[in-house]
Scaffold this active site. Structure first.
Site, mmCIF file in Angstrom:
data_model
loop_
_atom_site.group_PDB
_atom_site.id
_atom_site.type_symbol
_atom_site.label_atom_id
_atom_site.label_comp_id
_atom_site.label_asym_id
_atom_site.label_seq_id
_atom_site.Cartn_x
_atom_site.Cartn_y
_atom_site.Cartn_z
ATOM 1 N N SER A 165 0.884 -1.318 -0.174
ATOM 2 C CA SER A 165 0.064 -0.114 0.040
ATOM 3 C C SER A 165 0.917 1.165 0.090
ATOM 4 C CB SER A 165 -0.932 0.037 1.185
ATOM 5 O OG SER A 165 -1.487 -1.279 1.310
HETATM 6 C C1 SAM Z 1 -3.210 -4.252 -0.191
HETATM 7 S S1 SAM Z 1 -3.009 -5.837 0.152
HETATM 8 C C2 SAM Z 1 -2.108 -5.660 1.714
HETATM 9 C C3 SAM Z 1 -1.035 -5.041 1.623
HETATM 10 C C4 SAM Z 1 -0.029 -5.640 3.134
HETATM 11 N N1 SAM Z 1 -0.511 -5.182 4.141
HETATM 12 C C5 SAM Z 1 1.390 -5.078 2.776
HETATM 13 O O1 SAM Z 1 1.920 -4.371 3.602
HETATM 14 O O2 SAM Z 1 1.932 -5.440 1.795
HETATM 15 C C6 SAM Z 1 -4.327 -6.600 0.117
HETATM 16 C C7 SAM Z 1 -4.252 -8.000 0.463
HETATM 17 O O3 SAM Z 1 -5.201 -8.525 1.076
HETATM 18 C C8 SAM Z 1 -5.543 -9.954 0.735
HETATM 19 N N2 SAM Z 1 -6.731 -10.482 1.013
HETATM 20 C C9 SAM Z 1 -7.767 -10.490 0.094
HETATM 21 N N3 SAM Z 1 -8.863 -10.966 0.590
HETATM 22 C C10 SAM Z 1 -8.357 -11.715 1.928
HETATM 23 C C11 SAM Z 1 -9.065 -12.349 2.812
HETATM 24 N N4 SAM Z 1 -10.499 -12.758 2.499
HETATM 25 N N5 SAM Z 1 -8.326 -12.457 4.032
HETATM 26 C C12 SAM Z 1 -7.333 -12.344 4.031
HETATM 27 N N6 SAM Z 1 -6.361 -11.548 3.235
HETATM 28 C C13 SAM Z 1 -7.216 -11.097 2.251
HETATM 29 C C14 SAM Z 1 -4.936 -10.035 -0.538
HETATM 30 O O4 SAM Z 1 -4.334 -11.331 -0.936
HETATM 31 C C15 SAM Z 1 -3.774 -8.995 -0.407
HETATM 32 O O5 SAM Z 1 -2.492 -9.526 -0.466
#
Ligand code: SAM
Length: 361
Positions: free
Chosen positions: A88
């Site tokens: 992000s």
């Molecule tokens: C914007 S990214 C997160 C960025 C992360 N915190 C970082 O520092 O790199 C959003 C993440 O949410 C995950 N995601 C989507 N749906 C999810 C779910 N139901 N449970 C857990 N993670 C999920 C995606 O796989 C993705 O890796």
């Protein structure tokens, strides 16, 4: 002053943390200054003018400079070229970490491990034993574990649906989500300690709520815009073909309003909605499409013709919203969220003002 082209990662990181910190004091800046973002972002994807994606790797001259800029970096694409994970925007990460008001000794649960960078910042400041992070994608959690361990950080990394939480380590003092949600997942509420702060993207904003009892919480939205990747869950595709058979109706609400001034409130009124736009050869907007996971679909032409199909009439929700917000863009921080065992409700200006019920999960 060091030129970007020949600055080392350490120098760029120090400049980056300094720039993030301009005008604010934050306990998190030391973590940004110490945790190497490039350890978690080995490569990222950049979109060209035609919408194609190009991978940028360590060997690329702009790699380090981009990693140490205030930019969200797309780190994973699905087979259709749709982004599924990213690191992000650091400025937004900092604002969310500040809003979490975490302190020494607090336990934190993160939904959305992604690259592991945010989990690394959390573990760096609060201690690895106090951090649990969950991602639905096993490839990402495996990579994150490896990268975190290279940074000598060992938070608990779990593969699964982050909306279910991780009961074994509950209750948590703080909960942060980095994937877009439609509501605060009930399992996370029940795994939060009384007084816990939850910071989570809901629609195109970030809500900060304090838990005040069993199934109860309340708070407001931060002023910042936020466009997080939505939490992955199964849903129906848009039914544009079915719209052809529908009678067109008239609307006075301009199509561009849903892409611009009504975008944030619409993300609260229709949680988890998707949109697309159509343009002519000169790039002028000709229409907008909307759909939700239950298959409800609507299209509106810029000349005011609307077609709708499916269980929910999505354009009716847009028209209802336009009555509350006939002009201008309402500020995010004027919206609040009240959670009781009976449900979750987003409101405008005051709890008894215009309000919208969020779905239960
Ligand atoms: C914007 S990214 C997160 C960025 C992360 N915190 C970082 O520092 O790199 C959003 C993440 O949410 C995950 N995601 C989507 N749906 C999810 C779910 N139901 N449970 C857990 N993670 C999920 C995606 O796989 C993705 O890796």
């Amino acid at each position: 002053m060091t030129r970007h082209s020949d600055a080392t990662a350490e120098e760029l990181r120090a400049q980056f943390a300094g720039a993030l910190g301009q005008g604010r004091t934050s306990e998190w800046l030391a973590a940004f200054a110490d945790v190497p973002r490039e350890l978690f972002v080995h490569s990222f994807y950049r979109q060209d003018q035609q919408g194609g994606w190009r991978e940028v790797t360590v060997g690329d001259p702009a790699f380090l400079k981009t990693v140490y800029s205030n930019t969200a970096l797309t780190t994973q694409l699905d087979e259709r070229g749709i982004p599924t994970s990213s690191s992000s925007e650091p400025g937004l990460m900092l604002a969310m970490l500040d809003a979490l008001r975490a302190d020494t000794g607090h336990t934190v649960y993160e939904l959305g491990t992604g690259t592991g960078y945010n989990a690394a910042l959390l573990a760096w400041r609060l201690g690895s034993d106090n951090v649990v992070t969950v991602d639905v994608d096993p490839v990402l959690t495996q990579l994150a574990r490896m990268r975190l361990s290279r940074a000598k950080l060992h938070p608990t990394v779990i593969t699964g649906d982050g909306a279910e939480g991780h009961e074994d380590r509950a209750p948590y003092d703080r909960i942060i989500a980095t994937a877009g949600l439609r509501c605060i997942p009930p399992a996370l509420l029940s795994q939060a300690r009384d007084g816990a702060i939850i910071v989570a993207p809901i629609g195109f904003g970030v809500a900060q709520v304090t838990v005040s009892g069993r199934g109860e919480a309340g708070g407001q939205f931060l002023s910042l815009p936020a466009h997080f990747m939505p939490r992955r869950e199964p849903g129906k595709p848009p039914a544009f073909a079915e719209l052809e058979a529908q009678e067109a109706e008239r609307t006075e609400v301009p199509a561009e309003d849903v892409l611009d001034r009504l975008k944030f409130p619409l993300s609260l009124a229709l949680p988890g909605y998707n949109s697309c736009s159509w343009r002519d050869d000169e790039g002028r907007l000709t229409g907008v499409g909307l759909w939700t996971a239950d298959g409800s679909t609507a299209s509106v032409h810029v000349e005011g013709k609307v077609r709708q199909t499916g269980p929910r009439r999505l354009w009716d929700a847009v028209e209802e919203l336009a009555k509350h917000f006939p002009h201008g863009t309402p500020a995010r921080e004027e919206f609040g969220l009240t959670i009781t065992p009976a449900g979750q409700r987003v409101w405008y200006r005051e709890p008894h003002g215009p309000s919208w019920e969020l779905p239960p999960t």
